[in-house]
Write a protein that holds these residues in place. Structure first.
Motif, PDB file in Angstrom:
ATOM      1  N   HIS A  21       0.790  -1.376   0.097  1.00 40.20           N
ATOM      2  CA  HIS A  21      -0.122  -0.136   0.126  1.00 40.20           C
ATOM      3  C   HIS A  21       0.837   1.247   0.039  1.00 40.20           C
ATOM      4  CE1 HIS A  21      -3.209   2.582   0.754  1.00 40.20           C
ATOM      5  NE2 HIS A  21      -2.485   3.279   1.803  1.00 40.20           N
ATOM      6  N   THR A  22       0.549   2.204  -1.042  1.00 42.25           N
ATOM      7  CA  THR A  22       1.305   3.397  -1.206  1.00 42.25           C
ATOM      8  C   THR A  22       0.196   4.628  -0.576  1.00 42.25           C
ATOM      9  OG1 THR A  22       2.738   2.481  -2.772  1.00 42.25           O
ATOM     10  CG2 THR A  22       2.689   5.023  -2.485  1.00 42.25           C
ATOM     11  N   PRO A  23       0.619   5.336   0.233  1.00 40.94           N
ATOM     12  CA  PRO A  23      -0.369   6.623   0.729  1.00 40.94           C
ATOM     13  C   PRO A  23      -0.607   7.558  -0.368  1.00 40.94           C
ATOM     14  CG  PRO A  23       1.214   6.264   2.321  1.00 40.94           C
ATOM     15  CD  PRO A  23       1.786   5.152   1.184  1.00 40.94           C
ATOM     16  N   THR A  24      -1.709   7.765  -0.711  1.00 38.35           N
ATOM     17  CA  THR A  24      -2.299   8.774  -1.614  1.00 38.35           C
ATOM     18  C   THR A  24      -1.848  10.250  -1.034  1.00 38.35           C
ATOM     19  OG1 THR A  24      -4.392   9.190  -0.930  1.00 38.35           O
ATOM     20  CG2 THR A  24      -4.071   7.266  -2.377  1.00 38.35           C
ATOM     21  N   PRO A  25      -1.637  11.303  -2.171  1.00 40.23           N
ATOM     22  CA  PRO A  25      -1.474  12.593  -1.755  1.00 40.23           C
ATOM     23  C   PRO A  25      -2.388  13.183  -0.892  1.00 40.23           C
ATOM     24  CG  PRO A  25      -1.199  12.218  -4.123  1.00 40.23           C
ATOM     25  CD  PRO A  25      -1.647  11.299  -3.662  1.00 40.23           C
ATOM     26  N   ALA A  26      -3.607  12.517  -0.949  1.00 37.17           N
ATOM     27  CA  ALA A  26      -4.847  13.161  -0.024  1.00 37.17           C
ATOM     28  C   ALA A  26      -4.538  12.711   1.446  1.00 37.17           C
ATOM     29  CB  ALA A  26      -6.116  12.832  -0.547  1.00 37.17           C
ATOM     30  N   GLU A  27      -4.131  11.618   1.494  1.00 41.87           N
ATOM     31  CA  GLU A  27      -3.670  10.726   2.554  1.00 41.87           C
ATOM     32  C   GLU A  27      -2.615  11.651   3.346  1.00 41.87           C
ATOM     33  OE1 GLU A  27      -5.626   6.357   2.592  1.00 41.87           O
ATOM     34  OE2 GLU A  27      -3.687   6.960   1.683  1.00 41.87           O
ATOM     35  N   ILE A  28      -1.617  11.815   2.621  1.00 42.78           N
ATOM     36  CA  ILE A  28      -0.459  12.400   3.308  1.00 42.78           C
ATOM     37  C   ILE A  28      -0.814  13.844   3.392  1.00 42.78           C
ATOM     38  CG2 ILE A  28       1.769  13.265   2.582  1.00 42.78           C
ATOM     39  CD1 ILE A  28       1.677  11.075   0.492  1.00 42.78           C
ATOM     40  N   SER A  29      -1.625  14.430   2.906  1.00 38.50           N
ATOM     41  CA  SER A  29      -1.963  15.925   3.288  1.00 38.50           C
ATOM     42  C   SER A  29      -2.904  16.045   4.592  1.00 38.50           C
ATOM     43  CB  SER A  29      -2.826  16.598   2.229  1.00 38.50           C
ATOM     44  OG  SER A  29      -3.365  17.733   2.303  1.00 38.50           O
ATOM     45  N   ARG A  30      -3.789  14.937   4.515  1.00 34.51           N
ATOM     46  CA  ARG A  30      -4.400  15.096   5.987  1.00 34.51           C
ATOM     47  C   ARG A  30      -3.633  14.703   7.035  1.00 34.51           C
ATOM     48  NH1 ARG A  30      -8.271  12.167   2.486  1.00 34.51           N
ATOM     49  NH2 ARG A  30      -7.501  10.071   3.281  1.00 34.51           N
TER      50      ARG A  30
END
Length: 445
Positions: A21-30
């Protein structure tokens, strides 16, 4: 289960086959935002608390009062019978100017200048009613000047003779002795010349805001001594507060010990009881014509105000030796003015009890209405414009500063009409409160 068994190998292969699983940009931002909120929230709360505390601890601005109407005009119209020439002015002491006439330009005023001479002498050497004051010694100059035939003077003085300050003031103001004016100037300034005293006259004029007045001598004989009718009324109002001065200028005549001649006042209006004139000074000369500053009284209601007037540059047709006929003219014209003003003088109601007269501004936008605590009435004439001011009141039991809080009906200050003639208390029309917490938190500046 032994190592290397088929089941173990299958499990490992299964794990390897699962996707990473690679975190999405949105998840990183949150996640980033969450970490920042957790980190900065306490700091921001601390800052907000500090700012709020500072706002609440800041001193409240001083409240101030604002008058609803700056002036009040008395109903009606006053038609003063001013002459066709010269300049004039009439005012009620404390209430302000009633009317002016002509261009208020600087003109010679002749012996009217002696009003200032007496004013300065009494400032430097004050007298109480009943006191004679210091002794003034007659010098050779006063004796010589008493022999002049072309000016008003006190004749028959002898060198070395002495008179009280009170008697010298009578010689100055009643028959208008020029030599007495100069002698008093030298005596008062303790000088051999009148120059130091004349400078004091000009300083006094500046202090009274007599902007169009210049004195060059203490008697007024010099044509360089100039003033206006309006300026002379400023002086008249000030000098008429002196008990001794008032008593002298009201005398139609007077006797002086060791002086053969009886002093006779040129102001014949003093002898007209229906006018209630109590001074002040006549003047007449070729440069000035006829001049008069007068003071009188009339009872209206429960008050007896002082009425002041001045009329300058009244010139009779030639021949008019020493402006004798011009003096008679200014007295006659002044009498018409006095009769008219006295005839219409009344007690005018400026505001009634309960009228809203202004408000208290708390300095942060809050306003509390102020109402008159009593009727305000002043002596005035029809058409007169009265200045209205709100201020703090003094005296025992009265407010000395505008409060931040007050109950409905509590005295907050005073409303004054004119220039201090009459005042009434003003009270809070609504409860006066301090600015709210919300207002204090959000104020800027």
């Amino acid at each position: 289960m032994t190592a290397g068994s088929p089941q173990t190998a299958d499990s490992a292969e299964a794990l390897l086959d699962q996707p990473i699983h690679t975190p999405t940009p949105a998840e990183i931002s949150r996640h980033t935002a969450t970490r920042r909120v957790k980190m900065w929230a306490p700091i921001l709360l601390l800052l907000v608390g500090a700012v709020a505390g500072a706002q609440l601890l800041r001193p409240l601005p001083a409240p101030y009062m604002v008058v609803a109407n700056r002036t009040h005009t008395v109903e009606g119209r006053l038609a003063v019978p001013w002459p066709d020439q010269g300049q004039g002015a009439v005012r009620i002491a404390g209430s302000g100017t009633i009317s002016t006439f002509g261009v208020q330009k600087s003109v010679p005023i002749a012996s009217v200048a002696k009003i200032m001479t007496a004013y300065v002498v009494l400032k430097d050497h004050p007298l109480r009613r009943g006191e004679a004051g210091s002794t003034v010694t007659v010098d050779a100059r006063a004796v010589a000047e008493g022999r002049s035939e072309n000016e008003s003077r006190i004749a028959g003085l002898t060198e070395g003779s002495t008179y009280s300050q009170l008697d010298m003031l009578k010689m100055l103001m009643i028959p208008s002795g020029n030599n007495t004016a100069r002698l008093l100037a030298r005596w008062s300034a303790d000088s051999r010349s009148e120059a130091l005293f004349v400078e004091k006259m000009n300083v006094a004029a500046r202090n009274l805001d007599m902007k169009d007045t210049t004195y060059t001598d203490p008697s007024g004989l010099d044509a360089g001594t100039v003033s206006t009718a309006a300026d002379q009324l400023k002086l008249a109002e000030a000098v008429m507060r002196d008990d001794v001065f008032r008593s002298i200028v009201a005398m139609p005549d007077a006797g002086i010990d060791n002086l053969s001649q009886r002093l006779i006042n040129n102001n014949t209006l003093l002898g007209a009881p229906e006018l209630s004139i109590r001074g002040i000074k006549t003047g007449s000369s070729t440069p000035a014509g006829g001049a008069l500053v007068w003071a009188g009284y009339k009872t209206v209601g429960k008050e007896t105000p002082l009425i002041l007037g001045a009329l300058l540059e009244q010139r009779a047709d030639s021949p008019d030796l020493n402006a004798t006929r011009s003096l008679a003219l200014v007295l006659a014209n002044s009498k018409k003015v006095i009769e008219t003003v006295r005839g219409v003088l009344t007690s005018a109601t400026v505001v009634h009890k309960g009228d809203t007269v202004g408000y208290v501004d708390d300095g942060l936008g809050g306003r509390t209405p102020l109402v008159a605590g009593a009727d305000l009435t002043v002596p005035a004439t029809p058409g007169q414009v009265l200045r209205l001011t709100l201020g703090t009141s003094g005296g025992r039991g009265a407010a000395t500063a505008i409060p931040h809080t007050a109950a409905v009906g509590a005295e907050v200050g005073v409303l004054t009409a004119g220039e201090g003639a009459r005042s009434v208390p003003v009270v809070a029309g609504e409860e006066l409160t301090e600015p709210s917490i919300g207002t204090r938190l959000t104020r800027i500046g």
